[in-house]
Design a protein around this motif. Sequence first.
Motif, PDB file in Angstrom:
ATOM      1  N   LEU A  72      -2.106  -4.831  -6.658  1.00 29.68           N
ATOM      2  CA  LEU A  72      -1.435  -3.938  -7.599  1.00 29.68           C
ATOM      3  C   LEU A  72      -2.341  -3.701  -8.788  1.00 29.68           C
ATOM      4  O   LEU A  72      -2.671  -4.636  -9.524  1.00 29.68           O
ATOM      5  CB  LEU A  72      -0.110  -4.547  -8.063  1.00 29.68           C
ATOM      6  CG  LEU A  72       0.643  -3.808  -9.162  1.00 29.68           C
ATOM      7  CD1 LEU A  72       1.012  -2.388  -8.735  1.00 29.68           C
ATOM      8  CD2 LEU A  72       1.896  -4.595  -9.563  1.00 29.68           C
ATOM      9  N   VAL A  90       4.925   0.695 -16.074  1.00 33.19           N
ATOM     10  CA  VAL A  90       5.364   0.903 -14.687  1.00 33.19           C
ATOM     11  C   VAL A  90       4.977  -0.296 -13.825  1.00 33.19           C
ATOM     12  O   VAL A  90       5.767  -0.776 -13.014  1.00 33.19           O
ATOM     13  CB  VAL A  90       4.777   2.215 -14.119  1.00 33.19           C
ATOM     14  CG1 VAL A  90       5.037   2.338 -12.633  1.00 33.19           C
ATOM     15  CG2 VAL A  90       5.354   3.413 -14.859  1.00 33.19           C
ATOM     16  N   GLY A  91       3.758  -0.798 -14.005  1.00 35.72           N
ATOM     17  CA  GLY A  91       3.288  -1.922 -13.203  1.00 35.72           C
ATOM     18  C   GLY A  91       4.136  -3.162 -13.352  1.00 35.72           C
ATOM     19  O   GLY A  91       4.339  -3.907 -12.386  1.00 35.72           O
ATOM     20  N   GLU A 141       7.374  -3.260 -13.869  1.00 34.74           N
ATOM     21  CA  GLU A 141       8.574  -3.034 -13.054  1.00 34.74           C
ATOM     22  C   GLU A 141       8.237  -3.118 -11.569  1.00 34.74           C
ATOM     23  O   GLU A 141       9.014  -3.666 -10.783  1.00 34.74           O
ATOM     24  CB  GLU A 141       9.201  -1.683 -13.394  1.00 34.74           C
ATOM     25  CG  GLU A 141      10.494  -1.397 -12.675  1.00 34.74           C
ATOM     26  CD  GLU A 141      11.616  -2.388 -12.952  1.00 34.74           C
ATOM     27  OE1 GLU A 141      12.521  -2.492 -12.097  1.00 34.74           O
ATOM     28  OE2 GLU A 141      11.603  -3.067 -14.002  1.00 34.74           O
ATOM     29  N   VAL A 142       7.099  -2.570 -11.176  1.00 33.74           N
ATOM     30  CA  VAL A 142       6.691  -2.654  -9.769  1.00 33.74           C
ATOM     31  C   VAL A 142       6.501  -4.120  -9.380  1.00 33.74           C
ATOM     32  O   VAL A 142       6.933  -4.551  -8.300  1.00 33.74           O
ATOM     33  CB  VAL A 142       5.411  -1.829  -9.512  1.00 33.74           C
ATOM     34  CG1 VAL A 142       4.851  -2.104  -8.125  1.00 33.74           C
ATOM     35  CG2 VAL A 142       5.697  -0.338  -9.680  1.00 33.74           C
ATOM     36  N   THR A 143       5.867  -4.908 -10.243  1.00 32.03           N
ATOM     37  CA  THR A 143       5.676  -6.337  -9.967  1.00 32.03           C
ATOM     38  C   THR A 143       7.022  -7.012  -9.752  1.00 32.03           C
ATOM     39  O   THR A 143       7.208  -7.766  -8.789  1.00 32.03           O
ATOM     40  CB  THR A 143       4.913  -7.023 -11.117  1.00 32.03           C
ATOM     41  OG1 THR A 143       3.669  -6.360 -11.322  1.00 32.03           O
ATOM     42  CG2 THR A 143       4.666  -8.487 -10.812  1.00 32.03           C
ATOM     43  N   ARG A 154       9.839  -5.752  -8.797  1.00 30.32           N
ATOM     44  CA  ARG A 154      10.457  -5.325  -7.534  1.00 30.32           C
ATOM     45  C   ARG A 154       9.733  -5.896  -6.320  1.00 30.32           C
ATOM     46  O   ARG A 154      10.363  -6.231  -5.322  1.00 30.32           O
ATOM     47  CB  ARG A 154      10.516  -3.810  -7.459  1.00 30.32           C
ATOM     48  CG  ARG A 154      11.535  -3.255  -8.442  1.00 30.32           C
ATOM     49  CD  ARG A 154      11.615  -1.771  -8.400  1.00 30.32           C
ATOM     50  NE  ARG A 154      12.499  -1.291  -9.433  1.00 30.32           N
ATOM     51  CZ  ARG A 154      13.328  -0.281  -9.264  1.00 30.32           C
ATOM     52  NH1 ARG A 154      13.386   0.351  -8.114  1.00 30.32           N
ATOM     53  NH2 ARG A 154      14.088   0.109 -10.253  1.00 30.32           N
ATOM     54  N   LEU A 155       8.423  -5.996  -6.392  1.00 40.87           N
ATOM     55  CA  LEU A 155       7.684  -6.597  -5.279  1.00 40.87           C
ATOM     56  C   LEU A 155       8.082  -8.062  -5.085  1.00 40.87           C
ATOM     57  O   LEU A 155       8.186  -8.535  -3.952  1.00 40.87           O
ATOM     58  CB  LEU A 155       6.180  -6.487  -5.511  1.00 40.87           C
ATOM     59  CG  LEU A 155       5.576  -5.096  -5.352  1.00 40.87           C
ATOM     60  CD1 LEU A 155       4.124  -5.090  -5.827  1.00 40.87           C
ATOM     61  CD2 LEU A 155       5.676  -4.612  -3.907  1.00 40.87           C
ATOM     62  N   VAL A 195      -1.165  -0.875  -4.068  1.00 40.95           N
ATOM     63  CA  VAL A 195      -0.313  -0.071  -4.944  1.00 40.95           C
ATOM     64  C   VAL A 195      -1.151   0.244  -6.181  1.00 40.95           C
ATOM     65  O   VAL A 195      -1.498  -0.655  -6.949  1.00 40.95           O
ATOM     66  CB  VAL A 195       0.990  -0.808  -5.333  1.00 40.95           C
ATOM     67  CG1 VAL A 195       1.821   0.058  -6.274  1.00 40.95           C
ATOM     68  CG2 VAL A 195       1.789  -1.203  -4.103  1.00 40.95           C
ATOM     69  N   ALA A 237      -1.235   1.719  -9.605  1.00 41.69           N
ATOM     70  CA  ALA A 237      -0.390   2.134 -10.726  1.00 41.69           C
ATOM     71  C   ALA A 237      -1.169   2.236 -12.037  1.00 41.69           C
ATOM     72  O   ALA A 237      -0.615   2.663 -13.043  1.00 41.69           O
ATOM     73  CB  ALA A 237       0.779   1.160 -10.900  1.00 41.69           C
ATOM     74  N   VAL A 242       0.966   5.669  -7.616  1.00 35.52           N
ATOM     75  CA  VAL A 242       1.973   6.061  -8.599  1.00 35.52           C
ATOM     76  C   VAL A 242       1.501   7.342  -9.258  1.00 35.52           C
ATOM     77  O   VAL A 242       0.511   7.356  -9.984  1.00 35.52           O
ATOM     78  CB  VAL A 242       2.210   4.953  -9.644  1.00 35.52           C
ATOM     79  CG1 VAL A 242       3.203   5.420 -10.700  1.00 35.52           C
ATOM     80  CG2 VAL A 242       2.703   3.683  -8.959  1.00 35.52           C
TER      81      VAL A 242
END
Length: 186
Positions: free
Chosen positions: A7, A14-15, A17-19, A21-22, A94, A96, A139
Amino acid sequence: MGGVVLLTGATGFVGTEVTRRLLERPGLTVVALVQAVDDEAARRAARRAWYGRPDLTDALDRRVEVLPGDVTAPRLGLDERRYRDLVGRATHVVHAAANVHFDSPLEAMRTTNVTGTEHALALARAVDADHGLERLLHVSTAYVAGRRRGEIAEDDLTGEFGFENGYELTKYEAERLVREAMPGLP
């Protein structure tokens, strides 16, 4: 979903939030590329960015590996050993990372948003050639539409209407690179 996800931009808005969720996916390891000069500086940057997020800081060194690097540099700023290790382990990429400061100079924006995307794509291609990439996720942003108005389909990417700023232009340029890479990458 198991696997190892590289990632970029993990400590950004954004990253982060992505972290999070991952990490909801069991068996998944996140390799968070953090702009830093060494391992300790990368860990500090992640802890600072994720302050107040114990779900993320508690995962450090267990399910989140922090890797100092730089998307603007070839091989993501990694030495050959670390790059080869990442290529050999990653299952997903990913991307981002982005310069989201609308007032940054255009060349600084291009370096991060376009060159950074080129480097993320190079890693994705290397992983795919090594053992098969499961998925590349980029992203993007609605700002790739620039000055266009009205309903715009995702596949209707054009720069003919111009852009308000360097962010919009460089994200459009990066999106074009990703679109060109799509036939050869999952």
